[in-house]
Design a protein around this motif. Structure first.
Motif, PDB file in Angstrom:
ATOM      1  N   GLN A   1       1.778  12.802   5.349  1.00 49.23           N
ATOM      2  CA  GLN A   1       1.968  11.435   4.869  1.00 49.23           C
ATOM      3  C   GLN A   1       3.349  10.904   5.225  1.00 49.23           C
ATOM      4  O   GLN A   1       3.519   9.725   5.541  1.00 49.23           O
ATOM      5  CB  GLN A   1       1.765  11.391   3.342  1.00 49.23           C
ATOM      6  CG  GLN A   1       0.351  11.673   2.889  1.00 49.23           C
ATOM      7  CD  GLN A   1      -0.554  10.477   3.058  1.00 49.23           C
ATOM      8  OE1 GLN A   1      -0.936  10.118   4.176  1.00 49.23           O
ATOM      9  NE2 GLN A   1      -0.882   9.819   1.965  1.00 49.23           N
TER      10      GLN A   1
ATOM     11  N   VAL B   1       3.920   7.254   6.722  1.00 46.07           N
ATOM     12  CA  VAL B   1       4.622   6.209   5.962  1.00 46.07           C
ATOM     13  C   VAL B   1       5.832   5.725   6.749  1.00 46.07           C
ATOM     14  O   VAL B   1       6.076   4.516   6.863  1.00 46.07           O
ATOM     15  CB  VAL B   1       5.049   6.741   4.580  1.00 46.07           C
ATOM     16  CG1 VAL B   1       5.951   5.734   3.876  1.00 46.07           C
ATOM     17  CG2 VAL B   1       3.826   7.036   3.711  1.00 46.07           C
TER      18      VAL B   1
ATOM     19  N   LEU C   1       9.866   0.587   0.268  1.00 42.77           N
ATOM     20  CA  LEU C   1       8.944   1.618  -0.218  1.00 42.77           C
ATOM     21  C   LEU C   1       8.749   1.490  -1.727  1.00 42.77           C
ATOM     22  O   LEU C   1       7.628   1.635  -2.234  1.00 42.77           O
ATOM     23  CB  LEU C   1       9.470   3.000   0.143  1.00 42.77           C
ATOM     24  CG  LEU C   1       9.518   3.329   1.639  1.00 42.77           C
ATOM     25  CD1 LEU C   1      10.269   4.633   1.875  1.00 42.77           C
ATOM     26  CD2 LEU C   1       8.121   3.415   2.234  1.00 42.77           C
TER      27      LEU C   1
ATOM     28  N   LEU D   1       2.422  -1.296   4.505  1.00 44.50           N
ATOM     29  CA  LEU D   1       2.377  -0.190   3.545  1.00 44.50           C
ATOM     30  C   LEU D   1       1.148  -0.243   2.644  1.00 44.50           C
ATOM     31  O   LEU D   1       1.015   0.575   1.729  1.00 44.50           O
ATOM     32  CB  LEU D   1       3.645  -0.192   2.682  1.00 44.50           C
ATOM     33  CG  LEU D   1       4.974  -0.098   3.444  1.00 44.50           C
ATOM     34  CD1 LEU D   1       6.152  -0.142   2.469  1.00 44.50           C
ATOM     35  CD2 LEU D   1       5.038   1.181   4.278  1.00 44.50           C
TER      36      LEU D   1
ATOM     37  N   PHE E   1      -1.124   2.905   1.609  1.00 51.00           N
ATOM     38  CA  PHE E   1      -0.590   4.039   0.850  1.00 51.00           C
ATOM     39  C   PHE E   1      -0.524   3.723  -0.637  1.00 51.00           C
ATOM     40  O   PHE E   1      -0.226   2.591  -1.029  1.00 51.00           O
ATOM     41  CB  PHE E   1       0.806   4.406   1.367  1.00 51.00           C
ATOM     42  CG  PHE E   1       0.847   4.655   2.850  1.00 51.00           C
ATOM     43  CD1 PHE E   1       0.392   5.853   3.381  1.00 51.00           C
ATOM     44  CD2 PHE E   1       1.309   3.677   3.722  1.00 51.00           C
ATOM     45  CE1 PHE E   1       0.410   6.084   4.746  1.00 51.00           C
ATOM     46  CE2 PHE E   1       1.335   3.887   5.088  1.00 51.00           C
ATOM     47  CZ  PHE E   1       0.886   5.099   5.607  1.00 51.00           C
TER      48      PHE E   1
ATOM     49  N   LEU F   1       4.356   6.370  -1.902  1.00 49.18           N
ATOM     50  CA  LEU F   1       5.495   5.561  -1.461  1.00 49.18           C
ATOM     51  C   LEU F   1       6.739   5.856  -2.298  1.00 49.18           C
ATOM     52  O   LEU F   1       7.862   5.872  -1.767  1.00 49.18           O
ATOM     53  CB  LEU F   1       5.142   4.078  -1.528  1.00 49.18           C
ATOM     54  CG  LEU F   1       4.032   3.620  -0.571  1.00 49.18           C
ATOM     55  CD1 LEU F   1       3.717   2.138  -0.769  1.00 49.18           C
ATOM     56  CD2 LEU F   1       4.427   3.872   0.879  1.00 49.18           C
TER      57      LEU F   1
END
Length: 391
Positions: free
Chosen positions: A270, A274, A316, A350, A353, A358
């Motif tokens: 991941q 990301v 994030l 994003l 996710f 995150l």
């Protein structure tokens, strides 16, 4: 950081230049052969337009480590009188996915039925161009042309083609040692693309990891690499001659890769998704346009790199980083956008996710920055240096 950049990340311009030139010559031969063979089946088949488009970090001056991986778009030509009609695939796939309808200038007569049966799928009662079927045709078409090209290039290099279901074929090039002074084996990902005009292309959605299943066959991704290259050229003109913005991107990519060596699955996979190179580049673009470009002088490398890390951490935490071109109305006037991009719906990079992933990525990112000297020393040992992800 300077030592890390110089010893592990910086590419020799000489080696990179040789590699790009050799890739260009080999791909040109293959595309020329594939176009010539594509003229034979008749007017109701796909064919190659005859050119290719260099994309990715190797051609944007921010590739790291080794010039051994390249991405090339290969534009295709639809049958005469057929036009692509892309639209956002709302609810049908990941954010930013598109479907490609087809419009015949004189309606959709029966004579296009063989093409529809070979390259289209039904979606919501309409025929749409299938990225999966196009990709399979493209793989087979290149494979059939490889023999003639291999013979013509036998004194320059050895070439082979590998293909996995749902993934673009990869051209493997091993130069002959007496032909290229930089004897590096290169992998070139050849990506079939549907031209939309204004240097925009649709391309098959790429799987998100080595083990990921192929994307649905009706879905396409939008490639705006030419717009990105124009923005980078504009930034180079406006920023100081000694600007460090691309160096910041390279160092952050290097730190991301090193930190990934010490993470455990499933988060390790991941982490790279990301903080993909495209996400890092988008964050850099957004940050660059927020402040004076004079502040990106080489003297302020550490400060600007920290700004980039903190900006990305905030994105994030907020779970939002918008695509830089789709629906962005705040770009400099010098970077003219096609109407299709201006009117497209904004896309959050994003969105795929979940919040905990995150949040953990934000924590690991800031931790990586604070512990950068330790991470560089610990994971720069040869046994930790696995090949970096494809940009």
């Amino acid at each position: 950081l300077e030592s890390f950049y110089a010893r592990q990340l910086r590419l020799s311009p000489h080696v990179l230049g040789h590699s790009k030139a050799h890739v260009g010559r080999v791909v040109a031969e293959l595309v020329r052969a594939a176009k010539a063979q594509g003229l034979q089946p008749g007017p109701l088949a796909l064919s190659l337009r005859g050119d290719f488009v260099r994309i990715g970090s190797a051609y944007e001056q921010h590739k790291v480590r080794s010039p051994d991986c390249f991405d090339i778009l290969v534009p295709l030509r639809l049958p005469p009188h057929l036009e692509p009609q892309p639209r956002c695939a709302n609810g049908l796939g990941p954010c930013g996915a598109f479907v490609c309808g087809l419009r015949a200038k004189a309606g959709w007569p029966r004579r296009y039925r063989p093409f529809a049966e070979g390259f289209c799928v039904e979606l919501q009662g309409r025929s749409h161009l299938s990225s999966g079927l196009v990709l399979r045709w493209f793989q087979g078409h290149l494979q059939r042309c490889l023999g003639a090209v291999r013979y013509r290039l036998q004194e320059r290099c050895r070439i082979s083609l590998s293909a996995c279901p749902g993934r673009p074929p990869t051209l493997h090039i091993l130069p002959c040692s007496d032909y290229v002074c930089c004897h590096i084996s290169m992998a070139v990902r050849l990506i079939p693309a549907i031209p939309l005009g204004d240097a925009l292309y649709l391309m098959a959605l790429l799987p998100e990891g080595p083990q990921a299943s192929p994307a649905p066959e009706a879905l396409w991704g939008l490639n705006a690499s030419r717009q990105e290259q124009r923005l980078l050229s504009w930034l180079k003109e406006q920023a100081p001659a000694s600007s460090c913005h691309l160096k910041c991107l390279q160092i952050l990519k290097g730190l991301r890769d090193l930190r990934g060596q010490g993470l455990e699955e499933p988060f390790s996979s991941q982490w790279g998704r990301v903080l993909s190179s495209y996400v890092l580049k988008t964050a850099l673009f957004s940050l660059l346009l927020q402040g004076p470009l004079e502040a990106w002088d080489e003297r302020f490398l550490v400060e600007r790199l920290e700004d980039l890390v903190l900006y990305l951490r905030d994105c994030l935490r907020k779970q939002v980083l918008m695509h830089f071109f789709l629906g962005n109305a705040s770009l400099p006037e010098a970077v003219a956008l096609p109407r299709f991009l201006k009117e497209a719906a904004p896309v959050n990079l994003l969105a795929a996710f979940d919040g905990p992933t995150l949040d953990l990525a934000a924590f690991q990112l800031i931790n990586t920055w604070f512990q950068a000297p330790h991470i560089i020393r610990m994971y720069s040992h040869p046994r930790y240096l696995r090949p970096a992800p494809t940009p």
